[in-house]
Enzyme design. Structure first.
Site, mmCIF file in Angstrom:
data_model
loop_
_atom_site.group_PDB
_atom_site.id
_atom_site.type_symbol
_atom_site.label_atom_id
_atom_site.label_comp_id
_atom_site.label_asym_id
_atom_site.label_seq_id
_atom_site.Cartn_x
_atom_site.Cartn_y
_atom_site.Cartn_z
ATOM 1 N N ALA A 160 -33.414 9.495 -4.044
ATOM 2 C CA ALA A 160 -32.053 9.245 -3.596
ATOM 3 C C ALA A 160 -32.062 9.130 -2.083
ATOM 4 O O ALA A 160 -33.013 9.548 -1.433
ATOM 5 C CB ALA A 160 -31.136 10.385 -4.025
ATOM 6 N N MET A 161 -30.971 8.580 -1.544
ATOM 7 C CA MET A 161 -30.921 8.337 -0.103
ATOM 8 C C MET A 161 -29.557 8.732 0.435
ATOM 9 O O MET A 161 -28.535 8.360 -0.113
ATOM 10 C CB MET A 161 -31.233 6.852 0.143
ATOM 11 N N GLU A 195 -28.956 15.620 -1.023
ATOM 12 C CA GLU A 195 -28.419 14.487 -0.254
ATOM 13 C C GLU A 195 -27.114 14.874 0.437
ATOM 14 O O GLU A 195 -26.860 14.467 1.568
ATOM 15 C CB GLU A 195 -28.216 13.260 -1.139
#
Ligand SMILES: [Zn+2]
Length: 867
Positions: A273-274, A309
């Site tokens: 994930a970013m 995140e």
């Protein structure tokens, strides 16, 4: 018009980048206006950069970085440049004699529709999506693409109306129709951010909406975007987001700062994930969760990844890294934060066991091989190769050690100071240590060598009891293997959480946090009336290898009596390492387990399931430096597991009957019962219980969730039990059919087959030929490669290694980031016993001729250097 793209030249050396060469940026970008216009045969990107020469920066030309961009126009202050006013090469655009303040406009064309590397802007099915960390933004437009250039972004996106969803960071300020049946949206992000946090998404997505009111009173709209068919799998993620927002307010005093927080699920994604500012992009595997298609560990991983995140909003986004060498500044700290959050979702002991198990199997193994590097390396060729277990997990351990030493209140004072001092800045590891020291009033700057030295330290020691003076004297020594690139290691501060136990009663006599910060130290405990059993590194208080003069009986004692659940597990692991690596007698281990398990299972099923962990073959291999013979280790480990299963053969039927299938609940307790049931089932197979096949068959049919169904299927496929072969084939076919529309469940279907302990290379190759296999989806590729990698018996054959070489070659140009990670499975080739060692080397050498990406070239070079 100019074309920046040049053919990739395999012979061109990839330069090494050094931390010591860091220079601050010559020009800053005060604001950016982007106009991204998507067409089926290419995307036009207009960018307008308001630039200013930085005071005190070195005199130099204005340089913008860009890769694979077709430059259509470049203007400075509205004047189009002549060819002699700038220089274009494969990595950059240099503008000669630019004024100290100027507006630079460029127009480029890019091709997301054919971008298979999944960096920059790329098309994944019917979705256009970005991945810019670390250096993807330069594949979208020309920009000083480095984390210490922070700007305000305004983004206009335009596309065909068949893509109703147009998202970018920040707030939506305008939307409407454009010409030719197209439409647009304009987003403005009020916070300054580096380009790697830029994101945009274009597609046709459904959205789950919710809201959260921050402790500061801000009403935040929460939106989770996914394909319409997966919308009902977003509730777990949404709840985890709200829980994370609350936790960060309570534990760190950090509230969210924008009016919306968006998460987008994408199936084709290289990473997990970013954390793009306000617009996270997630691999579907890390955000979608449903009991029918998701296992308990994956469901748990969704929650911790959402938290990770989200926590980056403060540790990563509002305070970012000065340069990519500092990656562990944001990742290490944030992993520590997500691990602490996860402790609140299950038992802290089990959370610690899981984190340490993964640290040991991934990071310790990495540190024992040619990829070994410090959490903050001082040189690299390809930064993509440094998104490693060392940067993330060892980085987290350093943050944890500091937090442990400071205690909750002082650590909070230190982090408060860090956020106060550096909000809105791009900083270094030293800045973090300075803030923590100044805020807490305790100097922790001596932790810096943990960030800058490679290798796993070893702590050796012994204890001595003097009955006459009633003192217990503990001697500890630290050492680390020298590393060619990082010589002369300094002694490190190593917190050693210690307890002494009464050998007769199992009672705790003393508990203390010791700090070993010299090469050698002695610690004395007084008023100890009987010779104690010592327990060291409770909760794994430091990421070190422990070589303590325990007897096997001391360790067996700790398996039974240690009140710290982590060290109970750790004692069992240590005993197992002695049995499997040093040929010790298995009896003390078997006895301790047999005496502990039945009562523990009634109390804490999740911990019991972990207590039966046996170190993986890869972890054991990481402890062998030469003449490693995979088949020998495999047989030893199998024999131990079989002996354990047979020792408790009479107990398994009761244990299995004690855990009937009940309606699904998402809780730590229920997760424990399901995990334990699956362990018992696989033990029943090993013990050769005739009823095991029947249990598995019934469990598969009656399962109310994926954990139960997959546990049954795996037990059948992995154990060559009499009469199970036909049933395995039948249930595999049933599973494939039931979940044919569920990509993540089909990944599980591949992983059950690729992870089978007796899998052959031919079977792996057959999986790659299967119609459902897909090279363009990293999750699908990994569902085969990462589980296959758990089987050294098949990997370490000439065919196995050739398989990796062929796959690396195949992916080298298409997706070098993925190819490089897959290749790392072969890191420890040089420890193999001859003649296999030389055969593997020949395959790796031959591969050098066939690859050219910087990611793969660097990894392969490192592998071959290790001899
Ligand atoms: Zn992260």
């Amino acid at each position: 018009m100019n074309i920046a793209t040049q053919p990739d030249d395999a012979q061109q050396a990839h330069p090494i980048v050094y931390l010591k060469d860091y220079q601050q940026p010559t020009y800053l970008v005060e604001s950016v206006s982007l106009n991204i216009s998507i067409f089926s045969n290419g995307t036009l990107v207009n960018s307008s950069l308001v630039m200013k020469r930085q005071a005190g920066a070195s005199l130099g030309e204005l340089v913008l970085l860009g890769r694979d961009l077709e430059l259509l126009e470049v203007c400075v202050n509205g004047q189009e440049l002549r060819p002699d006013q700038y220089r274009l090469d494969r990595e950059s655009l240099t503008i000669f004699g630019a004024p100290d303040q100027c507006v630079v406009d460029t127009q480029v064309r890019i091709h997301p529709e054919s971008n298979t590397q999944l960096e920059g802007l790329y098309q994944a099915g019917e979705l256009f999506v970005t991945q810019n960390e670390p250096e993807g933004f330069r594949k979208i437009t020309f920009f000083p693409d480095r984390p210490d250039v922070l700007s305000v972004f305004t983004t206009r996106i335009e596309a065909d109306k068949k893509y109703p969803t147009l998202l970018a960071n920040g707030n939506l300020i305008e939307a409407g129709d454009a010409s030719d049946g197209r439409h647009y949206a304009i987003w403005q992000d009020p916070t300054k951010k580096p380009s790697y946090l830029f994101a945009c998404v274009v597609g046709d997505l459904a959205v789950l909406k919710d809201s959260y009111t921050t402790i500061e009173g801000r009403e935040v709209s929460l939106e989770l975007y996914t394909e319409a068919k997966d919308l009902d799998k977003c509730h777990v993620g949404m709840q985890a987001l709200k829980d994370s927002m609350h936790w960060d307010e309570q534990e760190y005093g950090r509230a969210y700062d924008l009016d919306n927080y968006m998460i987008v699920a994408v199936s084709q994604f290289n990473m997990g994930a970013m954390e793009n500012k306000g617009l996270n992009i997630f691999n579907t595997a890390c955000v979608l969760s449903d009991p029918q298609t998701t296992t308990d560990p994956s469901n748990f991983y969704v929650k911790s990844t959402i938290a990770h995140e989200y926590f980056h909003n403060w540790t990563g986004n509002r305070i970012t890294c000065r340069d990519w060498f500092q990656l562990c500044l944001k990742e290490g700290f944030t992993v520590f934060r997500d691990q602490s959050f996860s402790e609140t979702l299950q038992s802290p002991a089990v959370q610690r066991i899981d984190d340490v198990a993964s640290l040991k199997s991934a990071q310790f193994a990495e540190d024992a091989g040619p990829m070994s590097h410090p959490p903050r390396p001082d040189q690299f060729v390809e930064i993509n190769n440094f998104y490693t277990a060392t940067v993330y997990d060892k980085g987290a351990e350093i943050a944890r050690m500091i937090a442990t030493l400071l205690g909750k209140q002082k650590f909070r004072q230190g982090t408060d100071e860090y956020f106060r001092r550096h909000d809105g800045e791009a900083v270094t590891v030293e800045d973090l240590l300075n803030s923590l020291s100044d805020g807490s009033g305790v100097d922790v700057r001596h932790f810096l060598p943990w960030y800058t030295q490679a290798g796993t330290p070893t702590v050796t020691g012994q204890g001595e009891y003097d009955a006459a003076t009633q003192t217990y004297r503990l001697s500890l020594r630290q050492s680390v293997k020298p590393h060619a690139k990082y010589p002369n290691p300094k002694p490190l501060p190593i917190p050693v959480s210690t307890a002494l136990f009464d050998r007769a009663t199992g009672q705790v006599l003393a508990e203390q946090m010791l700090l070993l910060d010299q090469p050698e130290q002695q610690f004395v405990f007084e008023h100890i009336a009987v010779e104690p059993v010592v327990s060291l590194l409770r909760d794994f208080s430091a990421p070190v290898l422990l070589d303590f003069a325990y007897t096997d009986h001391d360790l067996a004692f700790l398996v039974q009596y240690e009140t710290n659940g982590f060290n109970q597990w750790q004692a069992a692991q240590e005993l197992l390492e002695r049995v499997l690596l040093k040929g010790h007698d298995a009896e003390p281990y078997l006895q301790a387990i047999a005496q502990t398990v039945p009562s523990l299972a009634a109390r804490d099923a999740l911990l019991t399931a972990r207590l039966l962990d046996v170190p993986s073959e890869n972890y054991l291999a990481s402890r062998i430096d030469q003449d490693y013979e995979p088949s020998e280790m495999h047989q030893r480990r199998e024999a131990l597991l079989n002996a354990l299963a047979k020792r408790l053969a009479e107990y398994w039927p009761t244990a299995y009957a004690d855990q009937p299938i009940v309606p699904y609940v998402d809780s730590s307790e229920a997760m424990g019962r399901r995990a334990w049931r699956n362990v018992v089932l696989s033990m029943a197979f090993r013990a050769g219980l005739p009823e095991a096949v029947q249990w598995a068959s019934e469990q598969y049919q009656a399962a109310v969730c994926m954990t139960e169904r997959l546990g049954a299927l795996r037990a059948l496929v992995w154990n060559d039990a009499a009469g199970a072969a036909e049933l395995s084939v039948q249930l595999l076919a049933d599973f494939e059919q039931c979940f044919s529309d569920e990509a993540l469940a089909i990944d599980l279907w591949f992983s059950v087959q690729s992870g089978k302990p007796t899998v052959t290379v031919a079977e792996i190759q057959a999986l790659l030929q299967h119609p459902r296999f897909d090279y363009t989806t990293p999750n699908r590729v990994r569902s085969v490669t990462s589980h296959f990698a758990q089987n050294p018996l098949a990997v370490w054959t000439v065919e196995g290694v050739q398989f990796y070489a062929d796959l690396t070659k195949h992916l080298d140009a298409k997706n070098p980031v993925l190819a490089s990670r897959i290749l790392q499975a072969l890191s420890r080739w040089y420890t193999l016993k001859a003649p296999l060692r030389e055969q593997v080397k020949a395959v790796l050498k031959a591969l050098q001729q066939d690859v050219s990406s910087s990611s793969v070239t660097e990894t392969l070079g490192n592998l071959l250097q290790a001899e």
